[in-house]
Every structure is written in C-alpha cells, then in structure tokens.
Scaffold this active site. Sequence first.
Site, short mmCIF file in Angstrom:
data_model
loop_
_atom_site.label_atom_id
_atom_site.label_comp_id
_atom_site.label_asym_id
_atom_site.label_seq_id
_atom_site.Cartn_x
_atom_site.Cartn_y
_atom_site.Cartn_z
CG HIS A 1 -0.59 -86.47 -5.40
ND1 HIS A 1 -0.13 -86.30 -4.11
CD2 HIS A 1 -0.31 -87.77 -5.71
CE1 HIS A 1 0.40 -87.43 -3.67
NE2 HIS A 1 0.30 -88.33 -4.62
CB THR A 2 3.13 -85.83 -10.18
OG1 THR A 2 4.24 -85.29 -9.45
CG2 THR A 2 2.40 -84.71 -10.89
CG ASN A 3 3.76 -91.36 -6.35
OD1 ASN A 3 4.98 -91.46 -6.41
ND2 ASN A 3 3.06 -91.88 -5.35
CD GLU B 1 -3.58 -90.17 -7.21
OE1 GLU B 1 -4.15 -91.27 -7.20
OE2 GLU B 1 -2.93 -89.72 -6.25
CG ASP C 1 -0.19 -92.38 -10.05
OD1 ASP C 1 -0.55 -93.13 -10.95
OD2 ASP C 1 -0.01 -92.75 -8.87
NE ARG D 1 7.69 -89.67 2.45
CZ ARG D 1 7.36 -89.80 1.17
NH1 ARG D 1 6.86 -88.76 0.50
NH2 ARG D 1 7.52 -90.95 0.55
CD GLU E 1 -0.41 -96.25 -10.14
OE1 GLU E 1 -1.12 -95.35 -9.64
OE2 GLU E 1 -0.38 -97.43 -9.71
NE ARG F 1 11.04 -93.66 -6.98
CZ ARG F 1 10.76 -94.95 -7.16
NH1 ARG F 1 9.56 -95.31 -7.63
NH2 ARG F 1 11.66 -95.88 -6.88
CD GLU F 2 4.30 -89.61 -2.14
OE1 GLU F 2 5.50 -89.33 -1.86
OE2 GLU F 2 3.69 -90.57 -1.63
#
Length: 292
Positions: free
Chosen positions: A127-129, A114, A112, A278, A110, A138-139
């Site tokens: 927001h990308t991933n 968003e 993304d 994280r 995917e 992997r934001e």
Amino acid sequence: MASSAGAMKTLVLAAAVLLQLLLLHGGIVTSAGGNFYQDVDITWGDGRGKILNNGQLLTLSMDRSSGSGFQSKAQYLYGRFDMQLKLVPGNSAGTVTTFYLSSQGSSHDEIDFEFLGNVSGEPYTVHTNVYTQGKGGREQQFRVWFDPTADFHAYSVLWNPAHIVFYVDGVPIREFRRRNDGAVPFPTSQPMRVYASVWDAEEWATQGGRVRTDWSKAPFVASYKGYAAAGCTAPDVASCARSNGAWMSQELDSAAQEQLRRAQAKYMIYNYCTDKYRFPQGPPPECSSPAN
C-alpha cells in the site's frame, strides 16, 4: 601548551569552514551499511523493538498489548532512502508493517510504504500513499512478484524537487510528479524523518477488516536491515535546494519508465486515479497531467 592551543584553534576553524561549505552546497549525510545503533532510535514498543548483529539487523514485534517502531536520528529535505525488509510470515492478517517518511504537524507531508498482512497462503498488499500539506487519499496498491516473507527485499524512496518514486528491488512501481501549475501541493519545505513500525490494524488491513488478527500466532515479527539514507540535512530550505547529491536530479530514463509501465500493468491492484466511486466528478488533478 601554546602549540596544542594553536592546533585546537586550527581544528575549530577548519570545522567552521567545512560547516559553511556544507550549508552552501547542501548538507549531505550518507548511512551506507546501515548500522541501526548509529542511525535510528527505537521510539515505542517497550522492548519489542530489538537491534541485533552489532547494529546490522533490527526486528519489530507486535502482540496483543502493543506493536513497536523506530525513527531515524536525522531528518531530511530530499534524498534517497533504502531499506531491506522481511515481512511477518505465516498468518499475518490484521498486521501492518511500515517504512515511510513523514514531517510533523497537521499540515505534514508523508511518503508511505505500508505492507498489509493476510491469512497464510494469501499475498501481501503493498500500500503506497503520498500526503502533502496534511492531505492524503492518494493510494495505489500492488502485489509483489515474490514471497516477501521468505527473504529480505529492498524497498526504496527517491524524493527530489521533481518527483517521488517508489521502488521494489530496484524496480520503479510508482511515480508522483510535481506540477508547475500549483494545482497540487508537493513536499518542498518540510524536512522528514524515516519511520518504521509494526502495528495492529485489524479493523481494515486485511480484506477490508473481514479477517481479524489471530492473536494465538503472536508475536508477529518483521525484520529490517540494509538501511541507507543519502539526503540533505542542512537546516534551511534554500541550502537543500542547492544540494548537489545525485538524487537531486535523478530522473527515470526510458528503460526505467518502461519498467514502471510494466509493473503497474501487471502488479497494481488499486489506483485512486481510476476510482469512479470515490471521484464521480473525475479524478484529482494530479492524475490527469503529471506536468513537471
């Protein structure tokens, strides 16, 4: 009748030869001009998605009952994908507008875009991933340098065997490169469709969920136009690997690399690669060396 039959046979043979050539060199479909009647199916929303202006404009809306969305008729393995969006105006807190590519299944890939809404006067978050074999996380997030609700702006994805690049109005803002050492999976074998949606994510979308959706402002409407897709639609991976479209070998030249550095320095507000909370033991492997 005999001459008609002969002509028909010739047409059938010509079509078969053309199909074989496409399979040999990689099937390529280009949707220039973006007619949504021809290019996409509205897949959910019970009438909240509408195609207008003879197929040149598509609107997606959301209210308390439902959001809405569409997907491309074709699926692709590698390509260049462009969409112009005008995001939900005013108080868009709790809403998420999307433009992304995805395959299917628990081990899906995917890519993304968003767009996370906000209260009136506060900026959207882009927001990308990237998911590979079902794993995301992997934001990278950005603010943009314009009001994305005032007019249409272009959002693009380049995906080829070397890298994935996210663009805003032609400016690269993110690159995810393939590694030769195999430490990080890269999307190379699962065809993806293009998707778009407007949906309710008030639990997390705006200021970590502290600001909820104001349903008195519904319906929330985002607009799409200028969809263009150029990619490989051949039915097997080997054919797509031989595709000769310009997007298959497109790289970032020195000017584009400088644009990328400047965009990230000025507009990036979150990068998972630098999130020590994280990743207390150090960043994921793709963050350390984008070896191709």
